[in-house]
Write a protein that holds these residues in place. Structure first.
Motif, PDB file in Angstrom:
ATOM      1  N   LEU A   1       0.830  -1.207   0.000  1.00  0.00           N
ATOM      2  CA  LEU A   1       0.000   0.000   0.000  1.00  0.00           C
ATOM      3  C   LEU A   1       0.863   1.255   0.000  1.00  0.00           C
ATOM      4  CD1 LEU A   1      -2.912  -0.868   2.477  1.00  0.00           C
ATOM      5  CD2 LEU A   1      -3.027  -0.653  -0.012  1.00  0.00           C
ATOM      6  N   ASN A   2       1.939   1.214   0.773  1.00  0.00           N
ATOM      7  CA  ASN A   2       2.845   2.353   0.815  1.00  0.00           C
ATOM      8  C   ASN A   2       3.508   2.580  -0.537  1.00  0.00           C
ATOM      9  OD1 ASN A   2       4.206   4.501   1.940  1.00  0.00           O
ATOM     10  ND2 ASN A   2       5.649   3.270   3.105  1.00  0.00           N
ATOM     11  N   MET A   3       3.869   1.489  -1.206  1.00  0.00           N
ATOM     12  CA  MET A   3       4.484   1.606  -2.529  1.00  0.00           C
ATOM     13  C   MET A   3       3.501   2.193  -3.540  1.00  0.00           C
ATOM     14  SD  MET A   3       6.732  -1.918  -2.715  1.00  0.00           S
ATOM     15  CE  MET A   3       7.583  -1.466  -4.239  1.00  0.00           C
ATOM     16  N   ILE A   4       2.255   1.732  -3.488  1.00  0.00           N
ATOM     17  CA  ILE A   4       1.229   2.270  -4.388  1.00  0.00           C
ATOM     18  C   ILE A   4       1.025   3.761  -4.115  1.00  0.00           C
ATOM     19  CG2 ILE A   4      -1.231   2.195  -4.979  1.00  0.00           C
ATOM     20  CD1 ILE A   4      -1.108  -0.838  -4.353  1.00  0.00           C
ATOM     21  N   GLY A   5       0.963   4.109  -2.828  1.00  0.00           N
ATOM     22  CA  GLY A   5       0.814   5.520  -2.469  1.00  0.00           C
ATOM     23  C   GLY A   5       1.973   6.353  -2.963  1.00  0.00           C
TER      24      GLY A   5
ATOM     25  N   SER B   1       4.296  10.329  -6.513  1.00  0.00           N
ATOM     26  CA  SER B   1       5.394  10.602  -7.438  1.00  0.00           C
ATOM     27  C   SER B   1       4.883  11.222  -8.728  1.00  0.00           C
ATOM     28  CB  SER B   1       6.157   9.302  -7.758  1.00  0.00           C
ATOM     29  OG  SER B   1       6.779   8.788  -6.602  1.00  0.00           O
ATOM     30  N   VAL B   2       3.726  10.738  -9.187  1.00  0.00           N
ATOM     31  CA  VAL B   2       3.110  11.324 -10.379  1.00  0.00           C
ATOM     32  C   VAL B   2       2.723  12.776 -10.108  1.00  0.00           C
ATOM     33  CG1 VAL B   2       1.118  11.216 -11.931  1.00  0.00           C
ATOM     34  CG2 VAL B   2       2.287   9.105 -11.244  1.00  0.00           C
TER      35      VAL B   2
ATOM     36  N   ILE C   1       3.239  11.641   2.673  1.00  0.00           N
ATOM     37  CA  ILE C   1       1.867  11.353   3.107  1.00  0.00           C
ATOM     38  C   ILE C   1       1.617   9.855   3.228  1.00  0.00           C
ATOM     39  CG2 ILE C   1      -0.566  11.527   2.462  1.00  0.00           C
ATOM     40  CD1 ILE C   1       0.013  14.284   1.307  1.00  0.00           C
ATOM     41  N   PRO C   2       1.956   9.025   2.216  1.00  0.00           N
ATOM     42  CA  PRO C   2       1.683   7.577   2.350  1.00  0.00           C
ATOM     43  C   PRO C   2       2.380   6.943   3.551  1.00  0.00           C
ATOM     44  CG  PRO C   2       2.155   8.122   0.065  1.00  0.00           C
ATOM     45  CD  PRO C   2       2.496   9.336   0.874  1.00  0.00           C
TER      46      PRO C   2
ATOM     47  N   ALA D   1      13.694   2.610  -3.786  1.00  0.00           N
ATOM     48  CA  ALA D   1      14.456   3.843  -3.545  1.00  0.00           C
ATOM     49  C   ALA D   1      13.540   4.964  -3.090  1.00  0.00           C
ATOM     50  CB  ALA D   1      15.228   4.239  -4.798  1.00  0.00           C
ATOM     51  N   ARG D   2      12.398   5.090  -3.752  1.00  0.00           N
ATOM     52  CA  ARG D   2      11.425   6.103  -3.342  1.00  0.00           C
ATOM     53  C   ARG D   2      10.909   5.818  -1.934  1.00  0.00           C
ATOM     54  NH1 ARG D   2       9.711   9.465  -7.299  1.00  0.00           N
ATOM     55  NH2 ARG D   2      10.205   8.921  -9.444  1.00  0.00           N
ATOM     56  N   LEU D   3      10.706   4.523  -1.631  1.00  0.00           N
ATOM     57  CA  LEU D   3      10.211   4.138  -0.322  1.00  0.00           C
ATOM     58  C   LEU D   3      11.227   4.487   0.759  1.00  0.00           C
ATOM     59  CD1 LEU D   3       7.560   2.744   0.494  1.00  0.00           C
ATOM     60  CD2 LEU D   3       8.801   0.586   0.602  1.00  0.00           C
TER      61      LEU D   3
END
Length: 295
Positions: A126-130, A135-136, A228-229, A289-291
């Motif tokens: 869920l965190n990755m999807i967020g 990111s978009v 936020i996520p 990396a974003r996470l």
């Protein structure tokens, strides 16, 4: 008439009617001082000592060489900062941490035990999807710019992976959960739930972008929404467990997953797999990396 024992109160914490261990306002205020020491005091003092040591060892060194030296030792500076802050937290919040630990295991039920297992399994995706969604949004606003914290984390992982595993998986969750969730989120939650969530998002985001903002890159403020996520999943964990060790374990699990991808999975696939597999893992690596940068 039956005597009803009042909930216990200590200087830094109190026992809520539900049995939850909650930080009291002295603990909240202490966290402000610790945060200043953590973000300014220890790093500046460490850099000052390292600069003196380098200048003494290299009398003819220029300012550019000194800056380069300090920049090449960012992992060491981070290690000093996190370990010193963790020691301060243990000294200040030791009774709170011990009481919370006893509550965490003392009220351990089957459902609570299973929650320790299933929450990372559910919350990491869920965190990755967020993070993909935000990111978009940040790309639409900031274009090709990227968060400095993410760049710094990925860069240091490639240089000294094991030190970054220690910092990212263990030190950062411990320090950040005590300050942001235990001291600043949960006490305010009992006063105003929306204010607690919004303030935590803003403070947690600012914590990760403020160095870029101070250096003059105001576009870094856009990347507050990147947090936020991660803030929401950690808030959900705290509210579900009603104990600081719940979000701390989840924070460690999320960062642990990111480090596994960056330190182990990515090099393994690059060395063994074909282009198609590398491309697939490359996408997961980008998300990891974003996470890592958003925690």
């Amino acid at each position: 008439m039956e005597n009803v024992q009042a909930p216990k109160k200590r200087l830094m914490y109190r026992e809520h009617e539900s049995g939850e261990i909650v930080m009291r306002w002295p603990g909240v205020l202490a966290a402000i001082g610790i945060y200043i020491v953590y973000t300014l005091g220890i790093p500046l003092l460490s850099q000052f000592i390292m600069a003196l040591s380098y200048s003494y060892s290299n009398p003819g060194a220029t300012n550019d060489e000194l800056v380069e030296y300090l920049g090449s030792n960012m992992v060491t500076l981070n290690l000093i900062t996190y370990v010193a802050t963790a020691v301060i937290i243990l000294l200040v919040y030791g009774p709170f941490l011990w009481a919370s630990l006893k509550e965490f295991f003392g009220r351990m039920t089957l459902s609570r035990g299973l929650m320790v297992i299933w929450m990372p399994i559910v919350m990491i995706p869920l965190n990755m999807i967020g993070n993909v969604i935000v990111s978009v949004i940040t790309a639409m606003i900031a274009g090709n710019a990227s968060g400095e914290n993410q760049q710094a984390v990925v860069g240091m992982v490639s240089e000294v992976p094991m030190a970054m595993v220690f910092l990212t998986v263990f030190m950062a969750p411990f320090v950040e959960e005590i300050i942001f969730r235990a001291a600043w989120f949960r006490p305010l939650w009992f006063k105003s739930k929306p204010a607690a969530v919004i303030l935590t998002i803003i403070l947690f985001g600012l914590h990760h972008v403020w160095s870029g903002v101070v250096s003059g890159d105001l576009m870094q403020l856009v990347f507050i929404i990147s947090y936020i996520p991660s803030t929401l999943v950690l808030v959900i964990a705290h509210c579900s467990f009603k104990n600081i060790y719940g979000p701390m374990i989840l924070h460690m699990a999320i960062n642990g997953f990111s480090m596994f991808v960056l330190v182990i999975l990515q090099p393994m696939v690059e060395a063994m797999a074909g282009p198609a597999a590398q491309q697939s893992v490359g996408l997961v690596t980008e998300l990891a990396a974003r996470l890592a940068g958003a925690m």
